[in-house]
Design a protein around this motif. Structure first.
Motif, short mmCIF file in Angstrom:
data_model
loop_
_atom_site.label_atom_id
_atom_site.label_comp_id
_atom_site.label_asym_id
_atom_site.label_seq_id
_atom_site.Cartn_x
_atom_site.Cartn_y
_atom_site.Cartn_z
N MET A 287 0.81 -1.18 0.00
CA MET A 287 0.00 0.00 0.00
C MET A 287 0.87 1.26 0.00
O MET A 287 0.43 2.30 -0.45
CB MET A 287 -0.92 0.00 1.21
N ARG A 288 2.08 1.16 0.48
CA ARG A 288 2.97 2.32 0.53
C ARG A 288 3.13 2.95 -0.86
O ARG A 288 3.06 4.16 -1.01
CB ARG A 288 4.33 1.92 1.10
N GLU A 289 3.34 2.10 -1.87
CA GLU A 289 3.52 2.61 -3.23
C GLU A 289 2.27 3.35 -3.70
O GLU A 289 2.38 4.42 -4.32
CB GLU A 289 3.84 1.47 -4.19
N LEU A 290 1.10 2.81 -3.40
CA LEU A 290 -0.14 3.48 -3.78
C LEU A 290 -0.27 4.82 -3.07
O LEU A 290 -0.67 5.81 -3.66
CB LEU A 290 -1.35 2.61 -3.42
N ARG A 291 0.08 4.84 -1.78
CA ARG A 291 -0.02 6.07 -0.99
C ARG A 291 0.87 7.16 -1.59
O ARG A 291 0.43 8.29 -1.81
CB ARG A 291 0.39 5.79 0.46
N ILE A 292 2.11 6.79 -1.88
CA ILE A 292 3.05 7.78 -2.41
C ILE A 292 2.64 8.22 -3.81
O ILE A 292 2.68 9.40 -4.14
CB ILE A 292 4.49 7.22 -2.37
N ARG A 293 2.22 7.26 -4.64
CA ARG A 293 1.77 7.60 -6.00
C ARG A 293 0.56 8.54 -5.96
O ARG A 293 0.40 9.40 -6.82
CB ARG A 293 1.41 6.33 -6.77
N ALA A 294 -0.27 8.40 -4.92
CA ALA A 294 -1.45 9.27 -4.78
C ALA A 294 -1.10 10.64 -4.20
O ALA A 294 -1.96 11.50 -4.09
CB ALA A 294 -2.49 8.57 -3.92
N GLY A 295 0.17 10.83 -3.82
CA GLY A 295 0.60 12.14 -3.36
C GLY A 295 0.67 12.31 -1.86
O GLY A 295 0.84 13.43 -1.37
N TYR A 296 0.56 11.22 -1.12
CA TYR A 296 0.65 11.29 0.34
C TYR A 296 2.02 10.78 0.76
O TYR A 296 2.27 9.58 0.77
CB TYR A 296 -0.46 10.46 1.00
N THR B 222 3.43 10.95 3.73
CA THR B 222 3.46 10.34 5.06
C THR B 222 2.12 9.69 5.38
O THR B 222 1.08 10.01 4.77
CB THR B 222 3.75 11.40 6.16
N LEU B 223 2.15 8.80 6.36
CA LEU B 223 0.91 8.19 6.83
C LEU B 223 -0.01 9.24 7.44
O LEU B 223 -1.23 9.16 7.31
CB LEU B 223 1.23 7.11 7.86
N GLY B 224 0.59 10.24 8.08
CA GLY B 224 -0.20 11.31 8.68
C GLY B 224 -1.02 12.07 7.64
O GLY B 224 -2.17 12.43 7.89
N GLU B 225 -0.43 12.31 6.48
CA GLU B 225 -1.15 13.01 5.42
C GLU B 225 -2.35 12.19 4.95
O GLU B 225 -3.45 12.72 4.77
CB GLU B 225 -0.22 13.29 4.24
N LEU B 226 -2.14 10.88 4.77
CA LEU B 226 -3.25 10.02 4.35
C LEU B 226 -4.30 9.93 5.45
O LEU B 226 -5.50 9.94 5.17
CB LEU B 226 -2.74 8.63 3.97
N HIS B 227 -3.87 9.88 6.70
CA HIS B 227 -4.81 9.86 7.83
C HIS B 227 -5.70 11.10 7.82
O HIS B 227 -6.92 11.00 7.95
CB HIS B 227 -4.04 9.77 9.16
N ARG B 228 -5.09 12.28 7.66
CA ARG B 228 -5.85 13.52 7.67
C ARG B 228 -6.87 13.56 6.52
O ARG B 228 -7.97 14.10 6.68
CB ARG B 228 -4.93 14.73 7.62
N ALA B 229 -6.51 12.99 5.40
CA ALA B 229 -7.43 12.99 4.25
C ALA B 229 -8.54 11.95 4.40
O ALA B 229 -9.70 12.24 4.13
CB ALA B 229 -6.65 12.74 2.97
N SER B 230 -8.17 10.75 4.85
CA SER B 230 -9.12 9.63 4.83
C SER B 230 -9.83 9.38 6.16
O SER B 230 -10.89 8.76 6.19
CB SER B 230 -8.39 8.35 4.43
N GLY B 231 -9.21 9.80 7.24
CA GLY B 231 -9.78 9.51 8.56
C GLY B 231 -9.36 8.17 9.13
O GLY B 231 -9.69 7.85 10.27
#
Length: 134
Positions: free
Chosen positions: A1-10, A12-21
């Protein structure tokens, strides 16, 4: 999932957390392979990771993975082989749209990147010669 997260522009995990909850702890366990995400979590993450829920469910083992189209795999292999040559890459991106060459993809045996590059150069030379004849 890390690759997907980075490819989507996040980054850090914190950035994805703030966006997705989805909590950072949950995201961390998923990325480290400690936790299999629930379908509910995957449903929340899909729009932020810019992939379909079905693809995430398949990757997590909830659905059978889709079989890859051999033509798409061949096209990606060719693009990788010529990616260092912008002129050939641009030529290829136009060439791949042609219906008359779809059979060619099915007939080609696995080739080395060097061989692929030579073949695309030959096709381009033929196309260029035909263009000057017209």
């Amino acid at each position: 999932m890390r690759e997907l997260r980075i490819r989507a522009g996040y980054e850090t995990l914190g950035e994805l957390h703030r966006a997705s909850g989805v909590t950072v702890a949950t995201l961390s366990r998923i990325e480290s392979g400690v936790q299999i995400p629930s379908p509910k979590t995957l449903n929340r993450l899909a729009p932020f990771l810019k992939v379909s829920v079905e693809d995430l469910l398949a990757a997590a083992g909830y659905l059978p993975e889709k079989e890859e189209d051999p033509n798409e795999a061949a096209a990606r292999t060719i693009e990788a082989a010529i990616s260092d040559d912008p002129e050939l890459l641009e030529f290829w991106q136009e060439l791949v749209k042609r219906d008359d060459l779809q059979l060619l993809f099915k007939q080609v045996k696995p080739l080395t990147p060097k061989s692929i590059k030579k073949i695309i150069k030959v096709i381009k030379a033929i196309e260029d010669a035909e263009a000057t004849e017209d």
